[in-house]
Design a protein around this motif. Structure first.
Motif, mmCIF file in Angstrom:
data_model
loop_
_atom_site.group_PDB
_atom_site.id
_atom_site.type_symbol
_atom_site.label_atom_id
_atom_site.label_comp_id
_atom_site.label_asym_id
_atom_site.label_seq_id
_atom_site.Cartn_x
_atom_site.Cartn_y
_atom_site.Cartn_z
ATOM 1 N N THR A 24 0.856 -1.177 0.000
ATOM 2 C CA THR A 24 0.000 0.000 0.000
ATOM 3 C C THR A 24 0.895 1.231 0.000
ATOM 4 O OG1 THR A 24 -1.658 -1.193 1.332
ATOM 5 C CG2 THR A 24 -1.901 1.197 1.144
ATOM 6 N N ARG A 25 0.841 2.004 -1.072
ATOM 7 C CA ARG A 25 1.644 3.220 -1.170
ATOM 8 C C ARG A 25 1.070 4.321 -0.278
ATOM 9 N NH1 ARG A 25 6.423 1.680 -3.466
ATOM 10 N NH2 ARG A 25 6.064 0.485 -5.385
ATOM 11 N N GLN A 26 1.940 5.283 0.050
ATOM 12 C CA GLN A 26 1.538 6.407 0.880
ATOM 13 C C GLN A 26 0.274 7.068 0.326
ATOM 14 O OE1 GLN A 26 2.692 7.647 3.731
ATOM 15 N NE2 GLN A 26 1.430 9.488 3.760
ATOM 16 N N GLY A 27 -0.757 7.167 1.165
ATOM 17 C CA GLY A 27 -1.981 7.838 0.779
ATOM 18 C C GLY A 27 -2.909 7.033 -0.115
ATOM 19 N N GLU A 28 -2.573 5.765 -0.400
ATOM 20 C CA GLU A 28 -3.391 4.960 -1.306
ATOM 21 C C GLU A 28 -4.225 3.905 -0.581
ATOM 22 O OE1 GLU A 28 -0.966 3.345 -4.395
ATOM 23 O OE2 GLU A 28 -0.507 5.321 -5.273
ATOM 24 N N GLY A 29 -4.328 3.996 0.744
ATOM 25 C CA GLY A 29 -5.185 3.082 1.477
ATOM 26 C C GLY A 29 -6.646 3.400 1.220
ATOM 27 N N LYS A 30 -7.518 2.513 1.655
ATOM 28 C CA LYS A 30 -8.954 2.711 1.457
ATOM 29 C C LYS A 30 -9.501 3.590 2.583
ATOM 30 C CE LYS A 30 -13.291 0.144 0.904
ATOM 31 N NZ LYS A 30 -13.904 -1.212 0.870
ATOM 32 N N PRO A 31 -10.061 4.764 2.271
ATOM 33 C CA PRO A 31 -10.556 5.655 3.328
ATOM 34 C C PRO A 31 -11.822 5.117 3.993
ATOM 35 C CG PRO A 31 -11.107 6.525 1.159
ATOM 36 C CD PRO A 31 -10.228 5.324 0.921
ATOM 37 N N HIS A 32 -11.928 5.373 5.299
ATOM 38 C CA HIS A 32 -13.115 4.949 6.042
ATOM 39 C C HIS A 32 -13.332 5.954 7.175
ATOM 40 C CE1 HIS A 32 -16.051 1.954 7.541
ATOM 41 N NE2 HIS A 32 -15.696 2.416 8.723
ATOM 42 N N PRO A 33 -13.944 7.100 6.878
ATOM 43 C CA PRO A 33 -14.157 8.123 7.910
ATOM 44 C C PRO A 33 -15.318 7.773 8.837
ATOM 45 C CG PRO A 33 -15.085 8.826 5.824
ATOM 46 C CD PRO A 33 -14.398 7.518 5.548
ATOM 47 N N THR A 34 -15.186 8.141 10.105
ATOM 48 C CA THR A 34 -16.254 7.967 11.093
ATOM 49 C C THR A 34 -16.371 9.252 11.896
ATOM 50 O OG1 THR A 34 -14.913 7.170 12.945
ATOM 51 C CG2 THR A 34 -15.539 5.543 11.277
ATOM 52 N N THR A 35 -17.245 9.262 12.882
ATOM 53 C CA THR A 35 -17.419 10.467 13.694
ATOM 54 C C THR A 35 -16.222 10.741 14.600
ATOM 55 O OG1 THR A 35 -18.584 9.169 15.364
ATOM 56 C CG2 THR A 35 -19.930 10.253 13.685
ATOM 57 N N THR A 36 -15.443 9.716 14.911
ATOM 58 C CA THR A 36 -14.322 9.887 15.848
ATOM 59 C C THR A 36 -12.947 9.636 15.217
ATOM 60 O OG1 THR A 36 -14.748 7.614 16.572
ATOM 61 C CG2 THR A 36 -15.628 9.392 17.943
ATOM 62 N N TYR A 37 -12.912 8.934 14.103
ATOM 63 C CA TYR A 37 -11.647 8.614 13.445
ATOM 64 C C TYR A 37 -11.753 8.848 11.943
ATOM 65 C CZ TYR A 37 -10.888 5.841 17.711
ATOM 66 O OH TYR A 37 -10.776 5.420 19.000
ATOM 67 N N GLU A 38 -10.608 9.022 11.322
ATOM 68 C CA GLU A 38 -10.521 9.018 9.872
ATOM 69 C C GLU A 38 -9.556 7.891 9.510
ATOM 70 O OE1 GLU A 38 -9.008 11.998 6.357
ATOM 71 O OE2 GLU A 38 -9.909 12.854 8.155
ATOM 72 N N HIS A 39 -10.107 6.709 9.220
ATOM 73 C CA HIS A 39 -9.294 5.522 8.994
ATOM 74 C C HIS A 39 -8.797 5.446 7.558
ATOM 75 C CE1 HIS A 39 -10.453 3.923 12.856
ATOM 76 N NE2 HIS A 39 -11.726 3.887 12.537
ATOM 77 N N GLU A 40 -7.624 4.850 7.402
ATOM 78 C CA GLU A 40 -7.097 4.488 6.091
ATOM 79 C C GLU A 40 -6.740 3.010 6.146
ATOM 80 O OE1 GLU A 40 -3.427 5.416 2.966
ATOM 81 O OE2 GLU A 40 -3.536 6.495 4.870
ATOM 82 N N LEU A 41 -7.540 2.162 5.525
ATOM 83 C CA LEU A 41 -7.325 0.721 5.575
ATOM 84 C C LEU A 41 -6.156 0.331 4.688
ATOM 85 C CD1 LEU A 41 -11.019 -0.555 5.335
ATOM 86 C CD2 LEU A 41 -9.815 0.535 7.239
ATOM 87 N N LEU A 42 -5.295 -0.536 5.197
ATOM 88 C CA LEU A 42 -4.100 -0.966 4.475
ATOM 89 C C LEU A 42 -4.211 -2.436 4.084
ATOM 90 C CD1 LEU A 42 -1.532 0.695 6.918
ATOM 91 C CD2 LEU A 42 -2.578 1.708 4.876
ATOM 92 N N ALA A 43 -3.455 -2.834 3.069
ATOM 93 C CA ALA A 43 -3.429 -4.235 2.615
ATOM 94 C C ALA A 43 -4.838 -4.745 2.335
ATOM 95 C CB ALA A 43 -2.727 -5.116 3.650
ATOM 96 N N THR A 44 -5.604 -3.974 1.593
ATOM 97 C CA THR A 44 -7.006 -4.328 1.367
ATOM 98 C C THR A 44 -7.202 -5.372 0.266
ATOM 99 O OG1 THR A 44 -7.225 -2.451 -0.168
ATOM 100 C CG2 THR A 44 -7.840 -2.081 2.139
ATOM 101 N N GLN A 45 -6.135 -5.699 -0.474
ATOM 102 C CA GLN A 45 -6.272 -6.681 -1.554
ATOM 103 C C GLN A 45 -6.221 -8.122 -1.042
ATOM 104 O OE1 GLN A 45 -7.001 -5.610 -4.704
ATOM 105 N NE2 GLN A 45 -7.063 -3.633 -3.635
ATOM 106 N N LEU A 46 -5.684 -8.323 0.153
ATOM 107 C CA LEU A 46 -5.550 -9.676 0.694
ATOM 108 C C LEU A 46 -6.824 -10.096 1.411
ATOM 109 C CD1 LEU A 46 -1.923 -9.723 2.169
ATOM 110 C CD2 LEU A 46 -2.720 -10.690 0.016
ATOM 111 N N ARG A 47 -7.296 -11.283 1.104
ATOM 112 C CA ARG A 47 -8.463 -11.835 1.781
ATOM 113 C C ARG A 47 -8.021 -12.781 2.900
ATOM 114 N NH1 ARG A 47 -13.304 -11.229 -0.827
ATOM 115 N NH2 ARG A 47 -13.232 -10.301 -2.904
ATOM 116 N N ASN A 48 -8.919 -13.043 3.832
ATOM 117 C CA ASN A 48 -8.658 -13.993 4.925
ATOM 118 C C ASN A 48 -7.392 -13.638 5.696
ATOM 119 O OD1 ASN A 48 -10.933 -15.470 4.145
ATOM 120 N ND2 ASN A 48 -9.738 -16.690 2.701
#
Length: 209
Positions: free
Chosen positions: A104-128
């Motif tokens: 996962t390159r810098q800034g290329e994670g999957k965004p997931h904003p919430t009311t308390t956090y601004e998440h960036e999910l990493l390694a999203t291509q791998l299952r299980n």
């Protein structure tokens, strides 16, 4: 659904898929295992006898499954062959490379904003995955920004990348963590964190099943 329920942070309450593999249970072959260890050390029966203090004939009978060693004999085997007793019963598991990798390159994670956090999910291509890594910008500033404790299965590791946070947990006093500080905890224990630095803190989170 009430407004309080809508504000409950769904992250990092992650479901990590478990990879289950069926294992065939084989009968214990202590004699065969002993011979494997002796051969791995390049020892003859005579040399193994000198090292362990057990008669050559006794070692031969054990290896041929003609007799079962007493606990005292197993202690002598472990000491003489410089191994731990459990190694007499099972060889170390062989690691098999699966070839899995996800960059996962810098800034290329999957965004997931919430009311308390601004998440960036990493390694999203791998299952299980057995671990779920993600970076989070902590937007919460007060304990009351949460409607309830965050709890989920597994264990969690948190590393502060920048800024300062207060880490709240159900059974401990709040603790302040700054850049470079980390905490490992049981995620079934209620937990939450807030930024206390001028800028929102940035953290790395790893959740494991």
């Amino acid at each position: 659904m009430s407004s309080d329920e809508q504000q409950v942070d769904p992250y990092p309450s992650l479901t990590v898929a478990r990879e289950r593999e069926s294992e065939n249970i084989e009968p214990l072959q202590l004699g065969k295992r002993l011979k494997e260890i002796r051969m791995a050390h390049g020892l003859t029966l005579e040399e193994a006898s000198k090292r362990t203090g057990l008669a050559r004939s006794t070692l031969s009978k054990i290896e041929n499954e003609q007799i079962s060693p007493t606990f005292q004999a197993m202690q002598k085997l472990a000491t003489g062959l410089q191994i731990d007793i459990p190694q007499l019963f099972a060889p170390p598991k062989q690691l098999v490379a699966t070839g899995r990798r996800d960059i996962t390159r810098q800034g290329e994670g999957k965004p997931h904003p919430t009311t308390t956090y601004e998440h960036e999910l990493l390694a999203t291509q791998l299952r299980n995955k057995k671990m779920m890594p993600f970076k989070s910008r902590v937007r919460a500033r007060h304990f009351d920004d949460y409607s309830d404790w965050i709890r989920h299965d597994g264990e969690e590791f948190l590393l502060v990348l920048s800024g300062t946070i207060t880490f709240f947990s159900e059974f401990y006093e709040p603790v302040r963590l700054s850049e470079g500080d980390s905490v490992y905890y049981d995620a079934t224990m209620g937990h939450m964190l807030v930024s206390v630095s001028d800028e929102d803190a940035l953290i790395l989170w790893v959740t494991a099943s």
